[in-house]
Write an enzyme that holds these catalytic residues in place. Sequence first.
Site, PDB file in Angstrom:
ATOM      1  N   GLU A 177      10.535 -17.975  12.656  1.00 37.75           N
ATOM      2  CA  GLU A 177      10.404 -19.047  13.646  1.00 37.75           C
ATOM      3  C   GLU A 177      10.457 -18.535  15.088  1.00 37.75           C
ATOM      4  OE1 GLU A 177       9.528 -21.997  12.599  1.00 37.75           O
ATOM      5  OE2 GLU A 177       9.786 -21.402  10.498  1.00 37.75           O
ATOM      6  N   GLY A 207       7.465 -17.719  16.559  1.00 34.89           N
ATOM      7  CA  GLY A 207       6.149 -18.048  17.099  1.00 34.89           C
ATOM      8  C   GLY A 207       5.050 -17.049  16.796  1.00 34.89           C
ATOM      9  N   LYS A 208       5.152 -16.360  15.653  1.00 33.53           N
ATOM     10  CA  LYS A 208       4.130 -15.365  15.311  1.00 33.53           C
ATOM     11  C   LYS A 208       2.742 -15.979  15.175  1.00 33.53           C
ATOM     12  CE  LYS A 208       5.933 -13.783  11.533  1.00 33.53           C
ATOM     13  NZ  LYS A 208       7.084 -14.728  11.533  1.00 33.53           N
ATOM     14  N   THR A 209       2.660 -17.155  14.543  1.00 32.99           N
ATOM     15  CA  THR A 209       1.341 -17.752  14.301  1.00 32.99           C
ATOM     16  C   THR A 209       0.710 -18.240  15.600  1.00 32.99           C
ATOM     17  OG1 THR A 209       2.109 -18.434  12.108  1.00 32.99           O
ATOM     18  CG2 THR A 209       0.064 -19.406  12.893  1.00 32.99           C
ATOM     19  N   SER A 229       4.054 -17.827   1.989  1.00 33.34           N
ATOM     20  CA  SER A 229       5.179 -18.263   1.153  1.00 33.34           C
ATOM     21  C   SER A 229       5.549 -19.692   1.514  1.00 33.34           C
ATOM     22  CB  SER A 229       6.372 -17.324   1.370  1.00 33.34           C
ATOM     23  OG  SER A 229       7.378 -17.553   0.414  1.00 33.34           O
ATOM     24  N   ASP A 258      -0.634 -20.947   7.310  1.00 31.32           N
ATOM     25  CA  ASP A 258      -0.876 -20.356   8.625  1.00 31.32           C
ATOM     26  C   ASP A 258      -2.372 -20.173   8.874  1.00 31.32           C
ATOM     27  OD1 ASP A 258       1.810 -20.339   9.179  1.00 31.32           O
ATOM     28  OD2 ASP A 258       2.121 -18.251   8.599  1.00 31.32           O
ATOM     29  N   GLU A 308      -1.063 -11.082  10.147  1.00 32.66           N
ATOM     30  CA  GLU A 308       0.249 -11.668  10.441  1.00 32.66           C
ATOM     31  C   GLU A 308       1.184 -11.527   9.245  1.00 32.66           C
ATOM     32  OE1 GLU A 308       2.527 -15.875  11.402  1.00 32.66           O
ATOM     33  OE2 GLU A 308       0.334 -15.832  11.504  1.00 32.66           O
ATOM     34  N   GLY A 309       2.328 -10.937   9.480  1.00 33.91           N
ATOM     35  CA  GLY A 309       3.331 -10.802   8.434  1.00 33.91           C
ATOM     36  C   GLY A 309       4.126 -12.075   8.230  1.00 33.91           C
ATOM     37  N   ALA A 310       5.068 -12.023   7.300  1.00 32.46           N
ATOM     38  CA  ALA A 310       5.981 -13.138   7.043  1.00 32.46           C
ATOM     39  C   ALA A 310       7.361 -12.745   7.541  1.00 32.46           C
ATOM     40  CB  ALA A 310       6.030 -13.454   5.546  1.00 32.46           C
ATOM     41  N   GLY A 311       7.910 -13.539   8.461  1.00 34.66           N
ATOM     42  CA  GLY A 311       9.233 -13.236   8.978  1.00 34.66           C
ATOM     43  C   GLY A 311       9.258 -11.931   9.749  1.00 34.66           C
TER      44      GLY A 311
END
Length: 204
Positions: free
Chosen positions: A12, A14-16, A36, A43, A97-100
């Site tokens: 959370e 703001g990567k996306t 996930s 996303d 884009e990764g997750a977390g």
Amino acid sequence: MNQLFITGIGTEVGKTVCSAVLIQYFKADYWKPVQSGDLDYTDSHKITSWTENTVCHPETYSLKLAASPHQSAKEENIQINLNDFELPKTANRLIVEGAGGLMVPLSDDVFMIDLIEKLDLPVALVVRNYLGCINHSLLSIMALKQRKLKLKYLILNGTFPPDTERVILGFIKEETGIIRIPEIDIPSKESIKASTEQLTKANL
């Protein structure tokens, strides 16, 4: 910039949204290797709605449970395997884009940073201001250095107290570019485009 892996100092941050700004700026394709949870509004769906004419490549793993990928995969009796990941074939630029964050587990002994290393991509690290962000930022930068992964950009997402920003920026090398993305309260094509125009004026 031909290919770039977007990660963050945590969840959370703001990567996306930051991915959307860079996609719009570089006119790049998008790939989310592991989704996930939120399969009804992934996303990739967000990127499609926030940017113009972006090609979103299919996820390698789409998992139902909104949790850490290793937990989500276990719920479906799936074992995430690094060998299953291959960069999409495209003649265009690519944002991944990764997750977390970097140490989000894909399995009990494989982490997001291992995927970055496997794909051999330069990294953009998204930082957001909150209590503890200095610690999380410096630890993330240290982890990238330890793996000898290139930190291409540090992305400051939103506003920062000068004292916080000074300490974080003092910990990175001169070769790392600094990207400042203003607070985007409601992501949309209009707000993403406005942020992209600011990057253009800053000569990223």
